[in-house]
Design a protein around this motif. Structure first.
Motif, short mmCIF file in Angstrom:
data_model
loop_
_atom_site.label_atom_id
_atom_site.label_comp_id
_atom_site.label_asym_id
_atom_site.label_seq_id
_atom_site.Cartn_x
_atom_site.Cartn_y
_atom_site.Cartn_z
N LEU A 183 0.84 -1.19 0.00
CA LEU A 183 0.00 0.00 0.00
C LEU A 183 0.88 1.24 0.00
O LEU A 183 1.63 1.49 0.95
CB LEU A 183 -0.91 0.00 1.23
CG LEU A 183 -1.86 1.21 1.36
CD1 LEU A 183 -2.80 1.28 0.15
CD2 LEU A 183 -2.66 1.13 2.66
N GLN A 184 0.82 2.02 -1.05
CA GLN A 184 1.61 3.24 -1.18
C GLN A 184 0.84 4.41 -0.56
O GLN A 184 -0.14 4.89 -1.11
CB GLN A 184 1.91 3.53 -2.66
CG GLN A 184 2.77 2.47 -3.32
CD GLN A 184 4.14 2.35 -2.64
OE1 GLN A 184 4.78 3.34 -2.31
NE2 GLN A 184 4.59 1.12 -2.44
N LEU A 185 1.29 4.84 0.60
CA LEU A 185 0.61 5.92 1.31
C LEU A 185 1.01 7.28 0.74
O LEU A 185 2.16 7.48 0.34
CB LEU A 185 0.98 5.87 2.80
CG LEU A 185 0.58 4.60 3.55
CD1 LEU A 185 1.19 4.62 4.94
CD2 LEU A 185 -0.93 4.48 3.63
N PRO A 186 0.08 8.24 0.72
CA PRO A 186 0.44 9.60 0.32
C PRO A 186 1.50 10.16 1.27
O PRO A 186 1.62 9.74 2.43
CB PRO A 186 -0.88 10.36 0.45
CG PRO A 186 -1.95 9.32 0.41
CD PRO A 186 -1.35 8.09 1.03
N GLY A 187 2.28 11.11 0.77
CA GLY A 187 3.35 11.69 1.57
C GLY A 187 2.88 12.25 2.90
O GLY A 187 3.56 12.13 3.92
#
Length: 226
Positions: A183-187
């Motif tokens: 899961l690529q989380l927002p910055g």
């Protein structure tokens, strides 16, 4: 070493670890960007400096685990061993990540095109990313949960600081697990989950340097040497 000296030394190592993690990580971050080989070749010294700082980070992590063991074992030897073991694993993963960054540097523009040679930089970069992810997030979170649970039970630092640490460790562990599962989380969310542990470790460091371990809690855990 007296408990007072241990507290001050651990406090300094927490500061060194946090600073080298932030600065070193930002300097090495360039290798993860598109077209990194060419960019890194033009700024070789920056990446090497970042790698050296990450090695200092790994040594700081090892030092914290080793120095805290005799203090924590008075409360729970099993958990104290677990904490030292987790911090050792964390240091190993960080060293692997740093070594992978150096190997990536060796895969510069002169690397032959095609075949395994062309794929090698990508594989090395994957090793770097996974090692750093597991070390700097997952194992950091697990170690934090163990440490702050022991500090809270032994009353070695104020309860509010231990509870803050438990929450912060849970948040960085959550981020690590989510990223391990892809899961690529927002910055912004990455910062929200990582900032509490970074700030908490700085507050803990200052507390240990200035105040040390709480004498009453340390005596209840088996004695304190000032």
């Amino acid at each position: 070493m007296s408990d007072r000296v241990i507290a001050r030394t651990v406090g300094v190592l927490f500061i060194v670890g946090t600073v080298t993690a932030i600065v070193g990580g930002s300097l090495v971050l360039a290798i993860a960007e598109p077209g990194a080989l060419g960019a890194v070749a033009a700024d070789h010294g920056r990446v090497v400096t970042g790698v050296l700082l990450e090695l200092v980070l790994a040594l700081s992590v090892l030092g914290i685990g080793a120095l805290l063991f005799p203090v924590l074992r008075r409360r729970d030897e099993g958990l104290a061993l677990a904490y030292a073991g987790v911090r050792t694993l964390e240091a190993v993963f960080l060293m692997v990540a740093a070594a992978a960054a150096l190997v990536f540097l060796a895969s510069g523009p002169g690397t032959p095109a095609g075949g395994a040679a062309a794929r090698a930089p990508g594989l090395v970069l994957a090793v770097r990313e996974w090692s750093y992810l597991v070390g700097s997030q997952v194992l950091l979170g697990v170690g934090g949960l163990i440490l702050y649970s022991l500090l809270f039970r032994a009353a070695l630092v104020p309860a509010w600081l231990s509870l803050w640490g438990l929450l912060a460790a849970a948040l960085i562990l959550l981020r690590g697990v989510l990223e391990v599962y892809g899961l690529q989380l927002p910055g912004a969310w990455q910062a929200v989950l990582a900032a509490p542990i970074a700030v908490n470790e700085m507050v803990l460091a200052v507390w240990l340097i200035v105040r040390g371990f709480d004498a009453g809690g340390a005596r209840a855990s088996g004695g304190v040497r000032r």
